[in-house]
Design an enzyme around this catalytic site. Structure first.
Site, PDB file in Angstrom:
ATOM      1  N   SER A   1       1.159  -1.201  -0.302  1.00 27.62           N
ATOM      2  CA  SER A   1      -0.088  -0.207   0.194  1.00 27.62           C
ATOM      3  C   SER A   1       1.227   0.764   0.469  1.00 27.62           C
ATOM      4  CB  SER A   1      -1.018  -0.117   1.273  1.00 27.62           C
ATOM      5  OG  SER A   1      -1.946   1.036   1.387  1.00 27.62           O
TER       6      SER A   1
ATOM      7  N   HIS B   1      -7.843  -5.335  -0.330  1.00 28.25           N
ATOM      8  CA  HIS B   1      -6.920  -4.756  -0.022  1.00 28.25           C
ATOM      9  C   HIS B   1      -6.011  -5.631   1.236  1.00 28.25           C
ATOM     10  CE1 HIS B   1      -4.096  -0.934  -0.256  1.00 28.25           C
ATOM     11  NE2 HIS B   1      -4.006  -1.411   1.398  1.00 28.25           N
TER      12      HIS B   1
ATOM     13  N   ASP C   1      -9.840  -4.443  -4.432  1.00 27.66           N
ATOM     14  CA  ASP C   1      -9.523  -3.764  -4.057  1.00 27.66           C
ATOM     15  C   ASP C   1      -9.953  -2.247  -3.329  1.00 27.66           C
ATOM     16  OD1 ASP C   1      -7.551  -1.954  -2.186  1.00 27.66           O
ATOM     17  OD2 ASP C   1      -5.684  -2.804  -2.973  1.00 27.66           O
TER      18      ASP C   1
END
Length: 243
Positions: A116, A202, A170
């Site tokens: 991320s 995610h 996501d």
């Protein structure tokens, strides 16, 4: 920013940058088991630094760990970050890389990776580093700098191979952000292997980390036989990761 680097020695060095809201210790729990096989642990060193804490306005001024500010969520292909904050974080990563190189680690054996926001910082750090590294792995990340910074990317940096994982489901860092990031790298002439997962949100999952492990070992010229059987943690969701 507290780094958890170990004493430099021969072999590969993997620097892993966690996502916002996470920590180096949490990342170590998820990633380190994939490199715990006796035939690997002596040749691949892992480092899991933790980002400083900061107040995030878009989350009601919640104080969390973050490498740089978060302007909005979800992150899209058009999300704009504070470039000064990103570059400050990049400088920190470069300091870690310079120490490794100075200690005798070959740049070709160094890998900068992250999830991320950590993945976003990883690719920014690689693009702005003046040497060709062993590789960069981005999990559910994005390119956090304006495309105008492309002129600052050195020819050596564009030789660093990139492995990019992204889930099409996501909801925090949209798939479009990852896809656009990889396309941008290819425009720079870089090699970017993009792994898309139709149902993945995610999170980090076993399938990604198994592939990642083998990719690292292959680039270090190491056999992966046996390693995948000794380290199979259950899929781990990065639910704490805000971006």
């Amino acid at each position: 920013m507290a780094a958890a680097a170990e004493r430099p020695s021969a072999g590969g060095f993997v620097l892993w940058l966690h996502g916002s809201g996470g920590s180096g210790d949490e990342s170590r729990q998820h990633v380190a088991p994939y490199f715990s096989d006796p035939g690997i642990v002596s040749s691949v060193r892992l480092s899991f630094p933790t980002a400083p804490t900061r107040s995030i306005p878009c989350y009601g001024d919640a104080v969390i760990t973050a490498w740089f500010g978060i302007s909005e969520v979800p992150i899209t292909a058009k999300t704009v970050r504070d470039e000064k904050e990103v570059l400050k974080a990049v400088e920190y990563v470069h300091e870690l890389l310079d120490k490794e190189v100075a200690a005798g680690t070959s740049p070709s054996d160094i890998f900068v990776c992250g999830m991320s926001q950590g993945g976003a910082l990883a690719i920014a750090s690689v693009l702005l580093y003046p040497k060709t590294l062993g590789g960069c792995a981005v999990f559910s990340g994005s390119v956090p700098l304006n495309k105008s910074f492309a002129e600052k990317v050195s020819p050596e940096a564009t030789k660093t191979p990139v492995l990019w994982f992204h889930g099409m489901a996501d909801g925090l860092v949209l798939f479009e952000a990852g896809h656009a990031g990889c396309a941008f790298l290819e425009e720079l002439g870089m090699s970017c292997e993009f792994k898309a997962y139709p149902t993945l949100g995610h999170s980090l999952v076993d399938e990604e980390l198994q592939y990642f492990q083998q990719w690292i070992l292959n680039r270090l010229g190491m056999a992966a036989s046996g390693a995948t059987e000794t380290a199979r943690p259950s899929s781990s969701s990065n639910h704490k990761d805000l971006q």
